[in-house]
Every structure is written in structure tokens, then in C-alpha cells.
Write a protein that holds these residues in place. Structure first.
Motif, short mmCIF file in Angstrom:
data_model
loop_
_atom_site.label_atom_id
_atom_site.label_comp_id
_atom_site.label_asym_id
_atom_site.label_seq_id
_atom_site.Cartn_x
_atom_site.Cartn_y
_atom_site.Cartn_z
N ASP A 142 0.84 -1.21 0.00
CA ASP A 142 0.00 0.00 0.00
C ASP A 142 0.87 1.26 0.00
OD1 ASP A 142 -2.37 1.49 0.05
OD2 ASP A 142 -2.38 1.60 2.24
N GLU A 186 1.05 4.56 -2.15
CA GLU A 186 -0.35 4.29 -2.47
C GLU A 186 -0.76 4.92 -3.79
OE1 GLU A 186 -3.86 3.84 0.47
OE2 GLU A 186 -4.04 5.89 -0.30
N HIS A 212 -3.03 -2.31 -3.00
CA HIS A 212 -4.00 -1.23 -3.16
C HIS A 212 -3.23 0.01 -3.61
CE1 HIS A 212 -7.90 0.72 -2.31
NE2 HIS A 212 -7.17 1.76 -1.93
N SER A 236 -7.40 -2.53 -6.51
CA SER A 236 -7.31 -3.21 -5.22
C SER A 236 -7.39 -4.70 -5.50
CB SER A 236 -8.45 -2.78 -4.30
OG SER A 236 -8.22 -3.18 -2.96
N HIS A 249 1.95 5.45 3.91
CA HIS A 249 1.21 4.20 4.04
C HIS A 249 2.18 3.03 4.28
CE1 HIS A 249 -1.46 6.98 1.85
NE2 HIS A 249 -2.41 6.41 2.57
N GLY A 289 -10.30 -2.75 0.83
CA GLY A 289 -9.37 -1.71 0.44
C GLY A 289 -10.12 -0.42 0.12
#
Length: 357
Positions: free
Chosen positions: A57, A60, A82, A163, A206, A342
Motif C-alpha cells: 500500500d 499508495e 491497493h 485493489s 502508508h 481496500g
């Protein structure tokens, strides 16, 4: 010679596969205030089970091609990724599994789902519902010779989010023993010849990392004499808003820099719960169960008694009644399976209510 297997998924393809599981017009949404006050239920002790979880993630929202995360795993594992494409052009976002050993490796799929949508929480809902629909069936996906790669890829338009969640099992062709493979999550326009060598992009705020187990199991008990009751799932692991259960969280390692990380919300983790309804009265009861995202908003998926249920959009002020059933004096035990989608915020608060029949 290097070979690849690709699965290209578009948002339209994902949605067409999931019509039967989508939220129906008959779903019941109520103000969560109608369910309060509600007594906290006893927290079960959860047991971490299953193989390793790879969480991708970070970054992101990549703005260029490159790899997001990479680690070596052995045997059974799950990957949750994601990422929002912010490169200014369509991008293939993929999970690549490379056999970096000297022996052939058999790769089995044990459930997979990929969602692509402009709205991140819809991409997450599509992915989780597809994964839950296919989880439990094991099929051989690829026989990887040394140096070969299997790719699970989704073409993602600019500003859209992909995702995904996939569970895989790597075994040696000789002896059927657990084998080690290299997993890379990445974004590209043209497939790289060696995804396991693509440079890793800098991370952001993240999380990316590898965690010891991908499942949690436990038993949740609702006593009807308690009236309205609640339990929080995927609560924050620490801090002011934490109401986590014993055994719910594990520390992971970011294989890129060696740092210790926490997967707040346990994205990619499946909660497999036996829900015991204990009816302590002589009357038959009507049990209703609701889901409320007390920490934010999103679209959610819950497995209940073998059915896979999806909500419409929920925010912290609203609760979704996803099931209603009758119990006699002996009570009932139901299997529940859920995970935070997600793009959606947790915790998911389950409210239990009952009334006489």
C-alpha cells in the motif's frame, strides 16, 4: 526462455462477475443511533493462522512506473495490494511471482479478486467479494521453471485505483514440498523482462510489509439477555481509538528497509469467526445483525452462513442490517467471514439486537 501468464481485469469485467452478490434494493439501512445504547460484548481471543501476508500500500498513489514492494516467501501466502494510478496515463498494476530457485515450482491459486474503479472503496469491495467467492478452491496456476514469472495484472486508467487480494501456494515439483518464490508488486506500461529486478519506488506514509499470518480465528458469543450489543473488528491496534481484541494484530517487517510495521485495520486479513447466539430465555428470538463503519465510510463485504453479502455506501452515521434470523432456546452458531475492504475505513462495528417472537 522466460514465460509469463497474465490475467487482465477491467472494472467492467469485475462488476459483471459479481452481480449475484451485489447489494440489493431490499437492504435495510438505519441510523446507528437507533441501535444505541449497546453493551460491549466480551472480546474473544483471536488465533493468528495461515501463511504470510504481503501488504503493498506504499506508495499508495505512484506517479511513475516502478516496483512498490518485494519479498521472498515460502509455501502458502496471500498478497493484498491497493494502489491509485497517478502517472497521467494508463498503467498495468500487477503482482509478479518469480521462481528464483534452481528447481521447477508449482504455483497454486486458492482464491483471487481484483477490482478497478474510480472510487477506491468500490475497487476494494469488488476485489474482496471476488476473492471470497473463489477462496477454498485450489487449482494449479503455473509451473514455473527457474527464472520464470507468473503475473496477475490489471490495466488501470489514470486516476483509478486497483485493489487486489490473491492467495497462492508455492510447492516444489519434486516432492511437493513448500517452495520459496520472490513476490514483487509493480506498475508498468510494457511488461519488464525481470520484474524481480525492477527498482523499488520510495514509500510514502502508508504501509508495505510482510506479516506472519493472513487469518484470524475465534469464537464470538452474543447473549440475548444483554439486549443490544456490539463488537469492534479491525479497530486501531493502539492509541486513543484502539479497541482491538487479544491476538488481533501482529508486527510485520518491511523487507525494503528492515523496519517494523503494523497493518492498522488488518487489510488483507480474513477474520473467520464462529458466532454463538446464546438464547437464555424460554422464548424464541428474532436476531438482527448490523455493520457500522464507526471510523469513516466505504463499501463492505461480509460472509455469513455461506452467503457473501455486499453493502451499499455506508458512513459512520448509518448501520447496515445484513442478516436477520430466528433462534429457539438452544440458540445457534453461525460462521462469519469478514475483512476490511481496500479504500474503506474501519473499524467495522457489529451490532446484535433481539426481540421476542
Amino acid at each position: 526462455m522466460k514465460t509469463r501468464t497474465r490475467w487482465l481485469v477491467t472494472a467492467g469485467m469485475v462488476c459483471s462477475l459479481l452481480v449475484s452478490a451485489a447489494a440489493s434494493a431490499e437492504e435495510t439501512i438505519v441510523p446507528v443511533s437507533e441501535l444505541k445504547p449497546a453493551a460491549p460484548m466480551s472480546k474473544p481471543s483471536l488465533t493468528p493462522t495461515g501463511g504470510a501476508l504481503i501488504l503493498s500500500d506504499s506508495p499508495e498513489s505512484p506517479t511513475t512506473e516502478g516496483a512498490y514492494y518485494r519479498d521472498r516467501v515460502t509455501g502458502q501466502f496471500r498478497v493484498f495490494w491497493h494502489h491509485a494510478n497517478m502517472t497521467g496515463a494508463p498503467l498495468n498494476i500487477a503482482v509478479a511471482v518469480t521462481n528464483t530457485s534452481n528447481e521447477p515450482v508449482m504455483l497454486f491459486t486458492e482464491g483471487q479478486g481484483v477490482g478497478v474503479d474510480y472510487y477506491p472503496d468500490l475497487a476494494g469491495q469488488d476485489a474482496l467479494a471476488a476473492y471470497m467467492n473463489t477462496h477454498g478452491s485450489k487449482k494449479m496456476t503455473a509451473l514455473l521453471q527457474p527464472g520464470e514469472t507468473y503475473e496477475l495484472s490489471a490495466r488501470t486508467p489514470d486516476t483509478y485505483t486497483v485493489s487486489g487480494i490473491v492467495q497462492l501456494h508455492a510447492q516444489s515439483q519434486r516432492g511437493n514440498e513448500d517452495a520459496t518464490v520472490t513476490v514483487t508488486t509493480l506498475g508498468f506500461v510494457t511488461p519488464p523482462e525481470h520484474p524481480e529486478q525492477v527498482p523499488i519506488l520510495p514509500g510514502d506514509v502508508h504501509v508495505r510489509g510482510t506479516f506472519p499470518h493472513f487469518d484470524r480465528t475465534g469464537t464470538l458469543t452474543y447473549n440475548t439477555t444483554a439486549g443490544n450489543s456490539l463488537i469492534r473488528i479491525s479497530s486501531a491496534p493502539s492509541g486513543k481509538w484502539s479497541d482491538s481484541m487479544p491476538g488481533e494484530y501482529e508486527y510485520g517487517i518491511n523487507a525494503i528497509d528492515g523496519s517494523t510495521v503494523v497493518n492498522s485495520g488488518n487489510y488483507g486479513v480474513m477474520y473467520n469467526l464462529a458466532v454463538e447466539i446464546n438464547n437464555e430465555s424460554d422464548n424464541k428470538k428474532l436476531i438482527s445483525v448490523y455493520d457500522n463503519p464507526s471510523g469513516g465510510a466505504g463499501h463492505y463485504v461480509i460472509g455469513w452462513a455461506g452467503s457473501i453479502l455486499q453493502s451499499s455506501f455506508l458512513d459512520y452515521t448509518r448501520a447496515w442490517k445484513f442478516t436477520e434470523f430466528k433462534v429457539n432456546k438452544k440458540g445457534k452458531t453461525v460462521q462469519a467471514n469478514l475483512s476490511l475492504t481496500g479504500g474503506a475505513a474501519g473499524p467495522q462495528v457489529l451490532y446484535f439486537t433481539n426481540s421476542d417472537l
